[in-house]
Design an enzyme around this catalytic site. Structure first.
Site, PDB file in Angstrom:
ATOM      1  N   GLU A  90     -13.172 -31.120  10.971  1.00 41.27           N
ATOM      2  CA  GLU A  90     -13.519 -32.268  11.818  1.00 41.27           C
ATOM      3  C   GLU A  90     -14.760 -31.919  12.643  1.00 41.27           C
ATOM      4  OE1 GLU A  90     -11.171 -33.391  15.370  1.00 41.27           O
ATOM      5  OE2 GLU A  90     -11.199 -35.439  14.592  1.00 41.27           O
ATOM      6  N   GLU A 133      -0.977 -37.173  18.385  1.00 41.55           N
ATOM      7  CA  GLU A 133      -1.997 -37.830  17.555  1.00 41.55           C
ATOM      8  C   GLU A 133      -3.195 -36.905  17.552  1.00 41.55           C
ATOM      9  OE1 GLU A 133      -1.624 -41.344  16.848  1.00 41.55           O
ATOM     10  OE2 GLU A 133      -0.203 -42.012  18.370  1.00 41.55           O
ATOM     11  N   LYS A 142      -1.559 -36.239  32.672  1.00 38.14           N
ATOM     12  CA  LYS A 142      -2.697 -35.325  32.788  1.00 38.14           C
ATOM     13  C   LYS A 142      -3.859 -35.852  31.954  1.00 38.14           C
ATOM     14  CE  LYS A 142      -4.776 -31.983  30.991  1.00 38.14           C
ATOM     15  NZ  LYS A 142      -6.150 -32.282  31.384  1.00 38.14           N
ATOM     16  N   CYS A 148     -11.609 -40.524  16.595  1.00 41.08           N
ATOM     17  CA  CYS A 148     -10.795 -39.810  15.605  1.00 41.08           C
ATOM     18  C   CYS A 148     -10.848 -40.546  14.272  1.00 41.08           C
ATOM     19  CB  CYS A 148      -9.369 -39.683  16.094  1.00 41.08           C
ATOM     20  SG  CYS A 148      -8.680 -41.263  16.547  1.00 41.08           S
TER      21      CYS A 148
HETATM   22  P1  NAD Z   1      -8.517 -31.646  23.289  1.00 45.68           P
HETATM   23  O1  NAD Z   1      -7.415 -31.253  22.368  1.00 45.68           O
HETATM   24  O2  NAD Z   1      -9.529 -30.645  23.639  1.00 45.68           O
HETATM   25  O3  NAD Z   1      -7.907 -32.167  24.668  1.00 45.68           O
HETATM   26  C1  NAD Z   1      -6.951 -33.192  24.743  1.00 45.68           C
HETATM   27  C2  NAD Z   1      -6.130 -33.012  26.003  1.00 45.68           C
HETATM   28  O4  NAD Z   1      -5.363 -31.821  25.900  1.00 45.68           O
HETATM   29  C3  NAD Z   1      -6.951 -32.868  27.287  1.00 45.68           C
HETATM   30  O5  NAD Z   1      -6.311 -33.565  28.327  1.00 45.68           O
HETATM   31  C4  NAD Z   1      -6.910 -31.380  27.539  1.00 45.68           C
HETATM   32  O6  NAD Z   1      -7.070 -31.037  28.890  1.00 45.68           O
HETATM   33  C5  NAD Z   1      -5.528 -31.025  27.069  1.00 45.68           C
HETATM   34  N1  NAD Z   1      -5.319 -29.615  26.712  1.00 45.68           N
HETATM   35  C6  NAD Z   1      -6.233 -28.716  26.306  1.00 45.68           C
HETATM   36  N2  NAD Z   1      -5.645 -27.524  26.068  1.00 45.68           N
HETATM   37  C7  NAD Z   1      -4.336 -27.680  26.324  1.00 45.68           C
HETATM   38  C8  NAD Z   1      -3.206 -26.814  26.251  1.00 45.68           C
HETATM   39  N3  NAD Z   1      -3.319 -25.560  25.852  1.00 45.68           N
HETATM   40  N4  NAD Z   1      -2.001 -27.318  26.577  1.00 45.68           N
HETATM   41  C9  NAD Z   1      -1.851 -28.605  26.956  1.00 45.68           C
HETATM   42  N5  NAD Z   1      -2.881 -29.457  27.056  1.00 45.68           N
HETATM   43  C10 NAD Z   1      -4.110 -29.000  26.736  1.00 45.68           C
HETATM   44  O7  NAD Z   1      -9.164 -32.955  22.640  1.00 45.68           O
HETATM   45  P2  NAD Z   1     -10.374 -33.840  23.185  1.00 45.68           P
HETATM   46  O8  NAD Z   1     -11.635 -33.076  22.993  1.00 45.68           O
HETATM   47  O9  NAD Z   1     -10.079 -34.390  24.531  1.00 45.68           O
HETATM   48  O10 NAD Z   1     -10.335 -35.095  22.181  1.00 45.68           O
HETATM   49  C11 NAD Z   1     -10.924 -35.076  20.929  1.00 45.68           C
HETATM   50  C12 NAD Z   1      -9.893 -34.862  19.835  1.00 45.68           C
HETATM   51  O11 NAD Z   1      -8.879 -35.864  19.953  1.00 45.68           O
HETATM   52  C13 NAD Z   1     -10.439 -35.017  18.441  1.00 45.68           C
HETATM   53  O12 NAD Z   1      -9.916 -33.993  17.615  1.00 45.68           O
HETATM   54  C14 NAD Z   1      -9.929 -36.381  17.989  1.00 45.68           C
HETATM   55  O13 NAD Z   1      -9.811 -36.537  16.598  1.00 45.68           O
HETATM   56  C15 NAD Z   1      -8.616 -36.441  18.675  1.00 45.68           C
HETATM   57  N6  NAD Z   1      -8.163 -37.836  18.863  1.00 45.68           N
HETATM   58  C16 NAD Z   1      -7.165 -38.308  18.056  1.00 45.68           C
HETATM   59  C17 NAD Z   1      -6.743 -39.641  18.180  1.00 45.68           C
HETATM   60  C18 NAD Z   1      -5.640 -40.199  17.312  1.00 45.68           C
HETATM   61  O14 NAD Z   1      -5.161 -41.287  17.605  1.00 45.68           O
HETATM   62  N7  NAD Z   1      -5.224 -39.520  16.252  1.00 45.68           N
HETATM   63  C19 NAD Z   1      -7.357 -40.468  19.118  1.00 45.68           C
HETATM   64  C20 NAD Z   1      -8.371 -39.948  19.927  1.00 45.68           C
HETATM   65  C21 NAD Z   1      -8.761 -38.632  19.790  1.00 45.68           C
END
Ligand code: NAD
Length: 530
Positions: free
Chosen positions: A422, A288, A207, A322
Site C-alpha cells: 500500500e 478496517e 482516540k 483506503c
Molecule cells: P495508522 O495505523 O498509523 O493510525 C491509525 C490510528 O491508530 C491513529 O489514531 C493512531 O494514533 C493509532 N495508533 C497508532 N499506533 C497504535 C498502536 N500501537 N496502538 C493503538 N493505536 C495506535 O493509520 P493512519 O495513517 O492514520 O491512516 C491511514 C491508514 O488507514 C491506511 O493504511 C488506510 O488504508 C487505512 N484506512 C482504512 C480505511 C478502511 O475503511 N478500510 C479507511 C481509512 C483509512
C-alpha cells in the site's frame, strides 16, 4: 420518538454556486481566526491540560498551526476507562429510541456547521473543498443511518412457533468501546465509529489520529451539545503507540473499533486476543485496514470513462484514501492508447494548497507521509518506467507544504513491491495484461481485498468479475472511491480488515451481544394477587 423519514444520503454542496463559494471562503476565514487555540483532554466533561502537547499543522502550509492539543497519557486513559465503565450501567438503560434521538440531534448540528467543519478538514487534513464537503456529508449520513438502524434492531424478535413457549431474541450492548480513528476521514470515520458504539448502548473512549486531533475536539463538542450524557463519551487525544496501545490492553475494554494501517491493525488484533488479570469479557475487534486497489481496463472499455474514473480514483485526496486506485491493469490491445491519455489527463490536474478552490491535488498529511511516498517514487525508477514523476509546480516548494505531485509508473511487474504494498499517496502503477483472465488474476494477487473496479462493455466479463474479482467493494464502469452510507456499505477482507461493512445493515451488530430468553407460558393456576 418522532416519525422518521426513510434514510436518504445527504446531498453534496454545489460549489458552482457563488453563494456556496462565499460560505466556504468565510468558513475558512473563521477557522483561521481560531488558529493557535488549545484543545484539552475531556474525561466526562472534565477538561484536562496534561502539560504535553501535539501541534496540529496545516499540511499545505505547516507554518500555520491549527491548534495545540493536550496529549493524554496512561493516567488519563485509566481515568477515562474507569469513568466509561461506571457510566455503562446507566447508559445501557437509556431506551434505544432516546439514544437514536441523540444521534439525530448531532446530525442536525453537523448540518448547521457544515461549512465550518469542511473548512477545518481543508486546513487540518489538506482535503480540497469538494472532498472535505463529502467528508462532512458522510458524517451526517452515518449519524442518520445508525440512528435508524438502532430503531430497527431494538425490537425484540419472537423466534419459533411452539405452543406454550415464548422465545425472544434481542441485542444488548457489550460495554466500553475504544475507538481509534485515522486522519484521512477525520470527521466521517470518527463520527461513524463513535456513533455506532454509542447508539448501541456502549460507552466510548475516543482516540483521534494525532494529525487531526482538533477535529476530534470539534466532534466531542458536537456530542456534548447533542445532550449525550458526558460520562458516556470521553475524548482522549494522544500518541497511538502510547495511549492507543494502553487502551487496547486495558482489561475493562470490551470492544475496539479501529480504522488505520494494516501494521497497527494486526498488532491490535494480536494484543486484544490476550486476556489479562481482571478481564471479564473477550474483546471484540473491528478493524478496517489498508488496500492495494486495482482498476481493470478491458479491451472494449469506454476509454473516456476509464481514464476519468482512474484519475479520480487514484489522485482524489492525493491517493490518501483506503479505497484509492493504485494499480491500473490494462489489457494489451488498449494499453498504449490508455496510458497516453492517462498521462495527459493527469498532467492537467492542478496541484496546490487545499484551501484554493482550483486545487485538485493537495498536500500529503505530514512529513513522514511525504518521506514514504518519495521513497516509493525512488523505487518506481527501479521497478518500472516512470512516465510522470511528482508532477507539480516547482514554486510549491517554498511553502514548506508536504507536496508530492502525481506519479505514474508503467511496465510494473504484478509481483513487484510497487504493485503489492500500500502506498498512501498519488502513485499509480500501470500493469499490462495479456487477456481478461490474467487481468483478474493480477487484480486479486495482493494480500488485500478492499475495493476494485472494472471498465468494460462486455456482459460476460462483467459477470465474471462479479464472481472472481473478490474484493469488499467492486465498482463497474465508475470510479472506485466515494462509497455512500447505506447505498454502498463499505469494507474489505483478507488483510484489509475484519468486521462487517461500515454504513451497512450488519455494522451495529458488532457492538452488541444477542440474547435469547425462553419462557414457558403453560403455567397452571393463577398467580396470587399482589
Ligand atoms: P495508522 O495505523 O498509523 O493510525 C491509525 C490510528 O491508530 C491513529 O489514531 C493512531 O494514533 C493509532 N495508533 C497508532 N499506533 C497504535 C498502536 N500501537 N496502538 C493503538 N493505536 C495506535 O493509520 P493512519 O495513517 O492514520 O491512516 C491511514 C491508514 O488507514 C491506511 O493504511 C488506510 O488504508 C487505512 N484506512 C482504512 C480505511 C478502511 O475503511 N478500510 C479507511 C481509512 C483509512
Amino acid at each position: 420518538m418522532r416519525e422518521l423519514k426513510p434514510f436518504q444520503n445527504e446531498p453534496m454542496t454545489d460549489f458552482s454556486k457563488p453563494l456556496n463559494q462565499n460560505l466556504m471562503r468565510e468558513a475558512i476565514d473563521v477557522v483561521r481566526s481560531r488558529f493557535g487555540r488549545e484543545y484539552l483532554v475531556d474525561i466526562g466533561g472534565r477538561k484536562i491540560a496534561t502539560g504535553r502537547w501535539i501541534d496540529s499543522l496545516n499540511p499545505s502550509l505547516p507554518s500555520e498551526k491549527i491548534g495545540r492539543v493536550a496529549v493524554a497519557g496512561t493516567g488519563e486513559a485509566q481515568q477515562a476507562v474507569a469513568a466509561a465503565s461506571r457510566a455503562f450501567e446507566s447508559w445501557r438503560e437509556v431506551p434505544p429510541s432516546e439514544r437514536a434521538e441523540f444521534l439525530l440531534r448531532a446530525a442536525e448540528m453537523v448540518r448547521k456547521r457544515r461549512f465550518e467543519l469542511a473548512a477545518l478538514i481543508v486546513l487540518e487534513a489538506g482535503k480540497q473543498w469538494r472532498e472535505a464537503d463529502a467528508d462532512v456529508a458522510e458524517a451526517i449520513d452515518f449519524l442518520e443511518y445508525y440512528a435508524r438502524e438502532m430503531l430497527r434492531l431494538a425490537e425484540p424478535r419472537r423466534m419459533g412457533n411452539a405452543p406454550g413457549e415464548v422465545n425472544l431474541y434481542f441485542y444488548e450492548p457489550r460495554g466500553v468501546a475504544v475507538v481509534i480513528s485515522p486522519w484521512n476521514f477525520p470527521l466521517a470515520i470518527a463520527a461513524g465509529m463513535t456513533s455506532a458504539a454509542l447508539v448501541t448502548g456502549n460507552t466510548v473512549v475516543f482516540k483521534p489520529a494525532e494529525q487531526t486531533s482538533v477535529m476530534g475536539a470539534y466532534l466531542t463538542e458536537i456530542y456534548r451539545e447533542s445532550g449525550i450524557p458526558k460520562e458516556a463519551f470521553h475524548y482522549l487525544p494522544g500518541i497511538g503507540e502510547e495511549v492507543g496501545a494502553y487502551l487496547v490492553e486495558h482489561p475493562s475494554v470490551d470492544v475496539i473499533v479501529f480504522t488505520g494501517s494494516k501494521e497497527v491493525g494486526l498488532q491490535i488484533i494480536e494484543k486484544a486476543a490476550m486476556t489479562r488479570p481482571g478481564q471479564k469479557n473477550i474483546k471484540r475487534v473491528v478493524a478496517e485496514m489498508g488496500g492495494k486497489n486495482a482498476i481493470i481496463v478491458d479491451s472494449d472499455a469506454d476509454l473516456d470513462e476509464a481514464v476519468l474514473g482512474t484519475v479520480r480514483s487514484a489522485f482524489g485526496y492525493q491517493g490518501q484514501k483506503c479505497s484509492a486506485c493504485s494499480r491500473a491493469i490494462v489489457l494489451e490491445d488498449c494499453y498504449n492508447i490508455f496510458v497516453e491519455r492517462l498521462v495527459e489527463a493527469v498532467k492537467s490536474l492542478t496541484v496546490g494548497p487545499a484551501d484554493d478552490p482550483k486545487t485538485v491535488v493537495g498536500p500529503l498529511i505530514d512529513e513522514s507521509a511525504l518521506r514514504k511516498v518519495r521513497s516509493y517514487i525512488g523505487l518506481a525508477e527501479q521497478e518500472g518506467t516512470v512516465l510522470l514523476k511528482d508532477h507539480r509546480p516547482a514554486e510549491l516548494e517554498k511553502s514548506g507544504g508536504y507536496y508530492a505531485g502525481p506519479t505514474i509508473v508503467a511496465e510494473v511487474k504484478p509481483d513487484s513491491r510497487l504493485a503489492q504494498e500500500e502506498i498512501f499517496g498519488p502513485v499509480l502503477s500501470v500493469i499490462q495484461a495479456k487477456n481478461f483472465a490474467e487481468a483478474l488474476e493480477i487484480a486479486v494477487s495482493t494480500e488485500y481485498a478492499l475495493t476494485g473496479g472494472l471498465f468494460s462493455r462486455s456482459p460476460a466479463h462483467i459477470e465474471e468479475a462479479q464472481k472472481r474479482f473478490r474484493v469488499g467493494n467492486l465498482y463497474i464502469n465508475r470510479p472506485i472511491t466515494g462509497a455512500l452510507v447505506e447505498r454502498q456499505p463499505f469494507g474489505g477482507f483478507k488483510m484489509s480488515g475484519v468486521g462487517s461493512k461500515a454504513g451497512g445493515p450488519d455494522y451495529l451488530l458488532q457492538f452488541m451481544e444477542p440474547r435469547t430468553v425462553t419462557e414457558n407460558t403453560m403455567r397452571r393456576g393463577f398467580a396470587p394477587q399482589a
